[in-house]
Each structure stands twice: as C-alpha cells, then as structure tokens.
Design a protein around this motif. Structure first.
Motif, mmCIF file in Angstrom:
data_model
loop_
_atom_site.group_PDB
_atom_site.id
_atom_site.type_symbol
_atom_site.label_atom_id
_atom_site.label_comp_id
_atom_site.label_asym_id
_atom_site.label_seq_id
_atom_site.Cartn_x
_atom_site.Cartn_y
_atom_site.Cartn_z
ATOM 1 N N ALA A 43 0.844 -1.194 0.000
ATOM 2 C CA ALA A 43 0.000 0.000 0.000
ATOM 3 C C ALA A 43 0.878 1.242 0.000
ATOM 4 O O ALA A 43 2.014 1.218 0.480
ATOM 5 N N PRO A 44 0.381 2.367 -0.561
ATOM 6 C CA PRO A 44 1.181 3.594 -0.572
ATOM 7 C C PRO A 44 1.425 4.095 0.839
ATOM 8 O O PRO A 44 0.656 3.803 1.754
ATOM 9 N N PRO A 45 2.500 4.838 1.060
ATOM 10 C CA PRO A 45 2.791 5.339 2.413
ATOM 11 C C PRO A 45 1.700 6.271 2.893
ATOM 12 O O PRO A 45 1.024 6.933 2.112
ATOM 13 N N ALA A 46 1.531 6.344 4.203
ATOM 14 C CA ALA A 46 0.429 7.106 4.801
ATOM 15 C C ALA A 46 0.857 8.524 5.165
ATOM 16 O O ALA A 46 0.466 9.053 6.180
ATOM 17 N N ALA A 47 1.656 9.160 4.316
ATOM 18 C CA ALA A 47 2.128 10.501 4.640
ATOM 19 C C ALA A 47 1.045 11.546 4.430
ATOM 20 O O ALA A 47 0.728 12.313 5.323
ATOM 21 N N VAL A 48 0.496 11.591 3.243
ATOM 22 C CA VAL A 48 -0.571 12.535 2.930
ATOM 23 C C VAL A 48 -1.578 11.825 2.053
ATOM 24 O O VAL A 48 -1.360 10.709 1.600
ATOM 25 N N ALA A 49 -2.689 12.496 1.771
ATOM 26 C CA ALA A 49 -3.699 11.914 0.913
ATOM 27 C C ALA A 49 -3.110 11.609 -0.457
ATOM 28 O O ALA A 49 -2.373 12.387 -1.030
ATOM 29 N N THR A 50 -3.432 10.417 -0.981
ATOM 30 C CA THR A 50 -3.011 10.072 -2.324
ATOM 31 C C THR A 50 -3.548 11.107 -3.292
ATOM 32 O O THR A 50 -4.691 11.507 -3.209
ATOM 33 N N ALA A 51 -2.747 11.571 -4.216
ATOM 34 C CA ALA A 51 -3.192 12.627 -5.112
ATOM 35 C C ALA A 51 -2.649 12.408 -6.508
ATOM 36 O O ALA A 51 -1.795 11.554 -6.751
ATOM 37 N N ALA A 52 -3.167 13.161 -7.443
ATOM 38 C CA ALA A 52 -2.730 13.065 -8.824
ATOM 39 C C ALA A 52 -1.273 13.498 -8.937
ATOM 40 O O ALA A 52 -0.735 14.206 -8.100
ATOM 41 N N ASP A 53 -0.624 13.018 -10.014
ATOM 42 C CA ASP A 53 0.767 13.387 -10.232
ATOM 43 C C ASP A 53 0.887 14.895 -10.414
ATOM 44 O O ASP A 53 0.083 15.526 -11.079
ATOM 45 N N GLY A 54 1.939 15.469 -9.827
ATOM 46 C CA GLY A 54 2.239 16.871 -10.063
ATOM 47 C C GLY A 54 1.504 17.811 -9.143
ATOM 48 O O GLY A 54 0.455 17.511 -8.608
ATOM 49 N N ALA A 55 2.109 18.968 -8.972
ATOM 50 C CA ALA A 55 1.496 20.024 -8.173
ATOM 51 C C ALA A 55 0.755 20.976 -9.095
ATOM 52 O O ALA A 55 0.702 20.787 -10.313
ATOM 53 N N TYR A 56 0.197 22.013 -8.538
ATOM 54 C CA TYR A 56 -0.499 23.038 -9.308
ATOM 55 C C TYR A 56 -0.298 24.362 -8.602
ATOM 56 O O TYR A 56 0.311 24.419 -7.531
ATOM 57 N N GLY A 57 -0.774 25.433 -9.193
ATOM 58 C CA GLY A 57 -0.589 26.740 -8.602
ATOM 59 C C GLY A 57 -1.895 27.419 -8.267
ATOM 60 O O GLY A 57 -2.890 27.265 -8.975
ATOM 61 N N ASN A 58 -1.914 28.139 -7.170
ATOM 62 C CA ASN A 58 -3.030 29.014 -6.813
ATOM 63 C C ASN A 58 -2.653 30.456 -7.122
ATOM 64 O O ASN A 58 -1.494 30.840 -6.923
ATOM 65 N N PRO A 59 -3.593 31.282 -7.575
ATOM 66 C CA PRO A 59 -4.998 30.978 -7.827
ATOM 67 C C PRO A 59 -5.167 30.074 -9.058
ATOM 68 O O PRO A 59 -4.445 30.239 -10.047
ATOM 69 N N VAL A 60 -6.142 29.186 -9.026
ATOM 70 C CA VAL A 60 -6.368 28.285 -10.146
ATOM 71 C C VAL A 60 -7.001 28.997 -11.335
ATOM 72 O O VAL A 60 -6.988 28.467 -12.453
ATOM 73 N N THR A 61 -7.550 30.185 -11.111
ATOM 74 C CA THR A 61 -8.162 30.932 -12.207
ATOM 75 C C THR A 61 -7.214 31.927 -12.865
ATOM 76 O O THR A 61 -7.621 32.654 -13.772
ATOM 77 N N GLU A 62 -5.962 31.957 -12.429
ATOM 78 C CA GLU A 62 -5.006 32.900 -13.001
ATOM 79 C C GLU A 62 -4.826 32.621 -14.485
ATOM 80 O O GLU A 62 -4.636 31.472 -14.907
ATOM 81 N N GLY A 63 -4.901 33.673 -15.297
ATOM 82 C CA GLY A 63 -4.769 33.526 -16.734
ATOM 83 C C GLY A 63 -6.053 33.131 -17.434
ATOM 84 O O GLY A 63 -6.085 33.057 -18.670
#
Length: 646
Positions: A43-63
């Motif tokens: 099973a994946p490590p229990a560090a943080v919630a499993t999430a999609a590959d890669g990060a993103y930037g806030n604000p998500v509506t920028e641009g």
C-alpha cells in the motif's frame, strides 16, 4: 472522454451489480475469470492523501479570468466540474467593459479551468430584479434531476434558476425564494444562501449576511420556506454559510470579518458543529455560535502568503475521497480594479481570484492544509482520474461485458452505460490496496444497482441502491463470513434520476453513501466492519438482475490517506530592533480621537510617511485629507464594504 484503464496491479476487484430485491446476483463467472491478475503490491505510504501526479498553482483561475468571487461548484453528470461566481468584471484586463452576471467555469481536473458562459445575459435580467440589482454568491445543487442555482441580489432577496445541464439554458423562477424585506425571526441581510439535504430527505436553506445566519426548511422542490426560521449563528460581518455532514455531525462553516476591502479585507473561514442541522452549533472551544463573544473554530485564515481576504467557500470531494475547499482570495500586491461601471453605477471592486486547497479533518474539525492555511504551490493536486475512470464516451473497450449493455447518450450526461436485466460490466483494470469506487447511477422502478469491490469470488464488498426495498445496503463477503448494514432512502427521493453512489473499502471498514450531487450531504449512509480485503487481482463491474439501470462516470482509485496531525504553529523570527520598543522611556499621553493632535499630526505628515504608518500606500484623497475625522487609515479599515462587494 476520460478513460484511463491503465495496467492491472493486483489487489481488489471492483464490481457493481444490480438486482431486484435484496438478493445478491453475482456477475457472470467468466467476467471475474477474465479480470487481470498480478502479485500483491504494498500500500502507498500514509504521509498525505493520495493525489494526482504533479502540483499546481493558486490561484487556479489565473490567466483564465481576472476575478471569481464567492465560488460555488458541482460535478456535472458529464463528469466535469463546474464553478459559478458572483457578478464581476472577469475580463477587465483584456479591455472588456462591464461585468459578467454569474459566470461559469468548467474543469476536468479541479486545477485547469475554462470560461463557458454566464447564467444571466445583461440585456435579459429576470423580472424579479430591481433596477440596480447585481447577482451575488451563487450556490449550486442537483435537485430532482435538474441543476438548481440560488443566488442573492445586491438589493436584497434570494433568486432561483434551474437548468437541465450545468451551463443552461436557465429558467428563472417568477418569485424570489426569500424576499428583499426581512424575514420574521431573521434580522439579517437576505443574501449568501446555501442548500443542504439531510438523510430524511428534508431540504434546508441557510442564509444571512451582516451579521446573523438563519436556517429554515424548504419545500421538496425548493420553491418556498416552510416551518420555523431559526437563528443559528451571529458575529461580526458573519455570512457565507455552507453546511456539510461529516461523521454523523453537521458542520456550519462561514466567513466573517469583511470580504471586500481590498488588501485590508479580514475574511476568514470558521466553523461550528452540531448533532442537528438546525443547531445549536458550537466551535472547537464549545462556544455557541449564537454567543455574543468572538468565535474560534478557524478553518482558513490569511497566513502571510501574499493573499488576504480568504473565504466565501464551497467544498468538493475528489475521486479518492479527499475533501477540498474552493474559495476566493485577494492578492496584497494587486487588490483592486479601477472604477467599474455596473448596473448599480460606478463601483470600486476588489479582485478576488479562486483558490483550491486541501481540507483535512483532524480531531473532528476541518482545517486547511493541516493548519498551514492557504497555499500558492500545493504539493499535490486533487485526484480526478485513476486506474478505472470512464464516462463511456469511447464505448465499452475498457470493460468485460456480460448480457445486454449499450451506450446511449443524452444532452446532460453524454454517453453512459445502459445495463439490461441481468447484464454486467467488469473493468479490465484494478486497484491496489484501499480503494474508493464511485459512479452516477439511475435505477428503473423495482430494480437495484450495486457497486462492488471484488478481490475474488469469495471476497467482495457491495453497495446496493435498491429501488424496491427503498434502501442503500452494503454487503461484505469474505470466505464463509458475511456482514451487512442498510439505511433507508428517503421517501421523496426519485431513484429514477441520477444519483452519486460511493463505496470505500479502507482497512476493516466498508462504507457506502448515496447523494444527489456528492456535496457532503448524503441521503443515505451505511457502514460495516469486515476483515481487510485479501491481496490479489481486482476489477470493477456493474450488473443488473431482473431490472435495469444506467451507470456513468465510473471510477475506482486508491483511497485517500487522511492527514491526521496538524502542522506545528509558526514560531516568531528574529526581533527587528528598528520596529521594536521596550516602552521603558517616559511618555505623555495625548488625545487621538477625531480632530485630536494625534490625528492632526498624522494628517500633517508627508503622504509617504502617513502611508507607511498605515500599511500599503493610500490614494492622495486619504493621505492628504484635512477633514476632521479619525485617522484616515483606520477609516479605510472600518468602512463598510457595500460599495466594494460583488
């Protein structure tokens, strides 16, 4: 189309089935035999919630848009997410004049957005509006097989629009849901509303701004208030209520301290909880939200990341079961628009782009990013796809079918899987470890549809939506051992319209939920403890017996691993001597009220010095004022936001 079949990694099979009555009808043996197999994986490590590959930037509506205040959000039956915002000049930077009325954004991953239209056209406003009315703070739900949008009017009152798809066409009701005039028992501004569906089928409306929040039951079609009006919270500039249910408790989240005063906006999100949707709600220190004292229960506050005024939120849950908060914020270095021409005249508006951050539940309370607050570069994105994720737009190639299965299409959902009596579909991909399965389902009268996680013929967990028994039922079978639990489906719920069913098999607990729209207000929830699933191959299937059902947006992904500990509180840095004072020298008090020497000295000071003493630079009209009144910076901080809101 979002089909992501992937390769089988072995662990659990995910199967959904439908039956008339309570008898489990297994999928065809061949379907299970053909499911891919592989050795068990850790099973994946229990560090943080499993999430999609890669990060993103806030604000998500920028641009995409310049601003998107007071966001509401829902997942449409086409599998995409749709966000709705307050009337604002969303394309001012592109040279466009005026505002868009309740603009709509679309996303397939909760990170990348596109503008897809408005709810109201400027030359065709509803008859319920007054001259100068502007549309504020929408809320979106799926009620009775259609999208129901409520919003407040700047002139007071709550309006309703409905549509067959998330982008319209919108039909506007002829009467306001709540009038502009005060409602008996609720001394508040009639704006900032949100709906909530309880597990007995009752619809509730929460509303209020500056400075009381009220709740009342709604008629089943959300056309009128019914029953008593109850005040549930009061506080300084309290507004923007949003209620969710978590672990059998009701959480009233709200914003306070002022939304729209540019870089001086104090907006924060707080919360109280109750064992009833009508309260009393208390914060994390046990203070009743109706108390006249200040409230705790901080969910989200400004944290020095370059944004302030964080608030007026909605909540979404990704495919892994992780919650996310959707809210607006104001950039400290670019807080305001130039004067904007609106239906209400020329207004000074704040820019409030949309942000998305992880919402954790720690010790029974919601908090953003484990207490770290708003982020500009979150470490992981929401999970919006996975090993099994299909909207059936490309047919049934990712599935093993048994019986009659077709893929018709309709305007809202697009393509979907239609399973005749006794049919099943089984995914070719599988999920390792703890798993969350989800689907939109629609059941024919007298039938049943089940969503099943299968680790083998004798290792299954099934969530049944049974239209005949009028119940949500979860059944677990492991070898010769079985277990089950059920919850009634409210009498007024039409299972012939689309509903969201989820099945979580996490450790030794199996939980099923049924809701209209997946907005953390389940109509039914059933849970049972069982031995953890055995490692092995897995697959996903849906089957129907002696009845028919439609299935869409079918997914199975590794379940989120919740964050359970808060981050450490920030520690003070090095003392800045030039800004410090031990206050050990003699001092002579002097008056500082309106016209007093303290303010007079401030008014006589050079503009640059006055601006420095009050924070960010002020326009000349403030720093050079000679009108006897309290210090100008304090005046700006205290002034009401009626001219800036929206």
């Amino acid at each position: 189309m979002r089909r992501r079949s992937g390769r089988a990694r072995g662990a659990l099979a995910l199967v959904a089935a439908a039956a008339l009555g309570a008898t489990l009808v297994p999928a065809a043996p061949g379907a299970v035999a053909e499911a891919a197999t592989a050795p068990a994986a850790a099973a994946p490590p229990a560090a943080v919630a499993t999430a999609a590959d890669g990060a993103y930037g806030n604000p998500v509506t920028e641009g995409v848009v310049d601003t998107f205040p007071d966001p509401a959000m829902i997942r449409g039956k086409d599998g995409a997410w749709y966000a709705y915002g307050t009337q604002n000049p969303i394309f001012e930077s592109a040279g466009e004049d005026g505002e868009h009325i309740l603009p709509i954004l679309r996303t397939e991953n909760l990170v990348d957005y596109e503008y897809v239209g408005d709810v109201v056209e400027p030359d065709d406003v509803p008859a319920t509006w007054r001259d100068g009315s502007r549309a504020w703070a929408p809320d979106i739900r799926y009620v009775g097989g259609e999208y129901l949008l409520t919003y407040g009017l700047s002139t007071g009152g709550l309006a309703v629009a409905t549509a067959p798809t998330p982008t319209g066409p919108w039909a506007h009701r002829d009467e306001l849901l709540v009038p502009s005039a005060p409602v008996a028992g609720c001394p508040t501004g009639n704006i900032d509303q949100a709906l909530f569906s309880d597990d007995d089928g009752t619809l509730y409306l929460y509303w209020g701004s500056y400075d009381v929040i009220c709740v009342s039951e709604l008629t089943p079609d959300a056309s009128a208030l019914t029953g008593p009006v109850t005040q549930v919270a009061q506080g300084r500039r309290m507004e923007g209520a949003y209620v969710v249910r978590h672990d059998d408790l009701y959480y009233l989240m709200y914003s306070d301290a002022g939304c729209c005063d540019g870089a001086f906006s104090g907006y924060s999100v707080k919360v109280g909880r109750s064992d009833s949707p009508t309260g009393p709600f208390v914060d994390d220190a046990g203070v009743d939200l109706m108390s006249l004292s200040s409230k705790g229960g901080f969910v989200l506050t400004p944290n020095g990341n370059g944004y302030t005024g964080v608030g007026h939120h909605a909540v979404q849950t990704d495919l892994a079961g992780q919650d996310w908060i959707v809210y607006h914020a104001i950039a400290n270095d670019d807080p305001d628009f130039p004067p904007v021409q609106t239906r209400a005249g020329t207004l000074q508006l704040s820019k409030r782009p949309m942000m998305v951050d992880r919402l954790d539940w720690i010790d029974g309370w919601p908090v953003v990013n484990a207490g770290a607050g708003a982020s500009t570069q979150p470490p992981a994105a929401p999970v919006t796809t996975g090993p099994v994720d299909d909207d059936f737009a490309d047919g049934l190639g990712a599935w093993i079918t048994s019986g009659s299965v077709t893929t018709p299409a309709e305007t809202d959902a697009g393509a979907f899987a239609r399973l005749a009596d006794g049919a099943s579909i089984t995914s070719r991909a599988s999920v390792t470890g703890d798993v969350r399965a989800q689907a939109d389902v629609r059941v024919e009268a007298g039938g049943a549809v089940g969503l099943e996680v299968r680790g083998g013929d004798d290792d299954t967990a099934t969530a049944w939506v049974d239209a005949d028994a009028r119940e949500l039922r979860v059944e677990v079978r492991r070898g010769g051992d079985t277990g089950s639990a059920s919850a009634p489906v409210p009498a007024g719920v039409d299972l012939g319209t689309w509903h969201v069913v989820t099945l979580d098999r996490v450790g030794d607990e199996v939980t099923a939920t049924l809701s209209a729209d997946g907005l953390k207000d389940p109509l039914a929830l059933a849970s049972v403890n069982a031995e953890p699933a055995a490692p092995g191959a897995g697959s996903t299937a849906v089957a129907v017996a002696r009845g028919g059902a439609d299935v869409d947006n079918m997914s199975a992904v590794p379940a989120a691993r919740p964050v359970t500990e808060r981050v450490a509180d920030p520690q003070p840095g090095e003392l800045l001597a030039e800004f410090s004072d031990e206050l050990d020298a003699p001092a002579t008090p002097r008056p500082t009220g309106p016209g007093g020497p303290g303010c007079a000295a401030r008014r006589r000071a050079p503009a640059s010095r006055a601006a420095a003493s009050c924070g960010p630079p002020r326009p000349p009209s403030c720093t050079a004022t000679t009108t006897p009144r309290p210090c100008c910076c304090a005046t700006r901080r205290r002034r009401t936001s009626s001219s800036r809101r929206g």
